[in-house]
Design a protein around this motif. Structure first.
Motif: not given
Ligand code: MRU
Length: 352
Positions: A50, A162, A165, A175, A241, A243
């Motif tokens: 987000p 993990h 998020a 989230t 969360g 992606d």
């Molecule tokens: O590589 P990142 O740090 O952007 O990955 C983030 C994640 O995998 C989060 O869990 C996901 O974006 C959800 S964030 C609300």
């Protein structure tokens, strides 16, 4: 924590808390143009689906400002529309897995096509208001999601999460950590285990940082401790969360999430995803169609400036994996908790 993505009217720039340096250094990175926005996304100054979407909406606005500097306020679309589209495509390309990036750019483009401003000044003013709205909406959506998600958290639960998020991965509140925050605010006396999340260490650095600042009890564990912690009965729920969520509920999230979900099934621990509808990509039918970002080997071969693997040994650095829908007890969204079969519940959520 809502100061980590801030539009500065004085500088006409997006000011980002540099997440590469947390928790030890609180330093800000200023994006005055779309190239600096793209850099901040690629290098993970800002990260989390987000937050990437909100940053991209501001990136569209800054792209229009750049073109206005070049062509003047009154320039008509035939002078700048092609250049604008090129900047939007470069922006949407910055990271491949988090669909909120393409979602935000596509939304900004669709809105502008409908409004059809005839001057660059018209576009700049219009997009500024839309970026502000996307930014504010994200926080409101996370709070709604938190309220729904807190229903599945029982008093005294320890929740394993993990990656990050949280507020830092969104415009604010978070989230998965929004669900945790809401349960904490309801006085449910919960605790959190934050997986360290190799190699970028979003769990150890960012999740631990923001929960600790907010006074929510958090313990950091190595990623490979998950099975032991669950075997010892130390985990009651998992909430992460996502992606990108496919139309059938398969969910891409930070590398390692799939393993957590498999271990959770072994121990009958409910595994939840918390994500806004903007993370659900109904055009992507199953998890197999989700592009998985591969990042520089340096993230794996080095910890900070220190090399930890022998010269010349190749590494895998897939940044995400896909958890199959059958391992997910529920997808917590701003429209409620979606349950299997996800093809149906997801389609219904979009009709509401
Ligand atoms: O590589 P990142 O740090 O952007 O990955 C983030 C994640 O995998 C989060 O869990 C996901 O974006 C959800 S964030 C609300």
């Amino acid at each position: 924590m809502e100061y980590h993505i801030q539009f500065s009217a004085d500088k006409n720039a997006l000011v980002l808390l540099d997440q590469r340096k947390l928790p030890c250094v609180e330093e800000y990175y200023t994006c005055r143009n779309v190239e600096e926005i793209i850099y901040s996304l690629k290098e993970m100054v800002v990260r989390g689906a987000p937050a990437i979407g909100v940053t991209a909406a501001w990136g569209c606005y800054l792209a229009a400002c750049q073109l206005m500097d070049k062509h003047g306020q009154a320039a008509a679309p035939d002078a700048w529309a092609k250049d604008l589209e090129k900047l939007l495509l470069d922006l949407a390309d910055a990271r491949p897995t988090a669909v909120n990036l393409a979602w935000a750019v596509n939304l900004m483009r669709d809105l502008y096509k409908k409004a059809n401003p005839q001057t660059l000044k018209g576009l700049v003013d219009f997009w500024k208001a839309e970026a502000e709205k996307i930014h504010a909406d994200d926080i409101a959506i996370n709070k709604r999601m938190g309220a729904y998600g807190a229903e599945v958290i029982d008093r005294g639960d320890t929740i394993l999460t993990h990656c990050n998020a949280g507020a830092l991965a969104t415009a604010g509140y978070g989230t998965a950590l929004g669900v945790i925050r809401a349960a904490h605010e309801q006085g449910k006396n919960i605790k959190v285990i934050a997986d360290e999340t190799r190699p970028f260490l979003q769990g150890a650095r960012l999740t631990a940082y923001e929960l600790h600042v907010d006074g929510i009890p958090v313990t950091v564990a190595c990623d490979n401790a998950c099975a032991l912690l669950m075997q010892k009965g130390l985990v009651q729920k998992v909430v992460t969360g996502a992606d990108r969520i496919a139309a059938n509920g398969d969910s891409a999230n930070k590398i390692g999430t799939y393993g957590v979900a498999l271990i959770a099934r072994e121990f009958n621990i409910p595994f939840y995803i918390a994500a806004p509808l903007s993370t659900i990509d109904v055009e992507t039918k199953t998890g197999g169609d989700i592009p998985i970002e591969e990042r520089t080997p340096l993230e794996v071969t080095h910890v900070g400036a220190t090399q930890i693997t022998p010269d010349g040994v190749p590494v895998y650095n897939f940044a995400f994996d896909v958890t199959p829908a059958e391992l997910i007890a529920g997808i917590i969204t701003e429209k409620g908790i979606l349950r299997p079969p996800y093809n149906e519940s997801i389609a219904k959520a979009f009709m509401k």
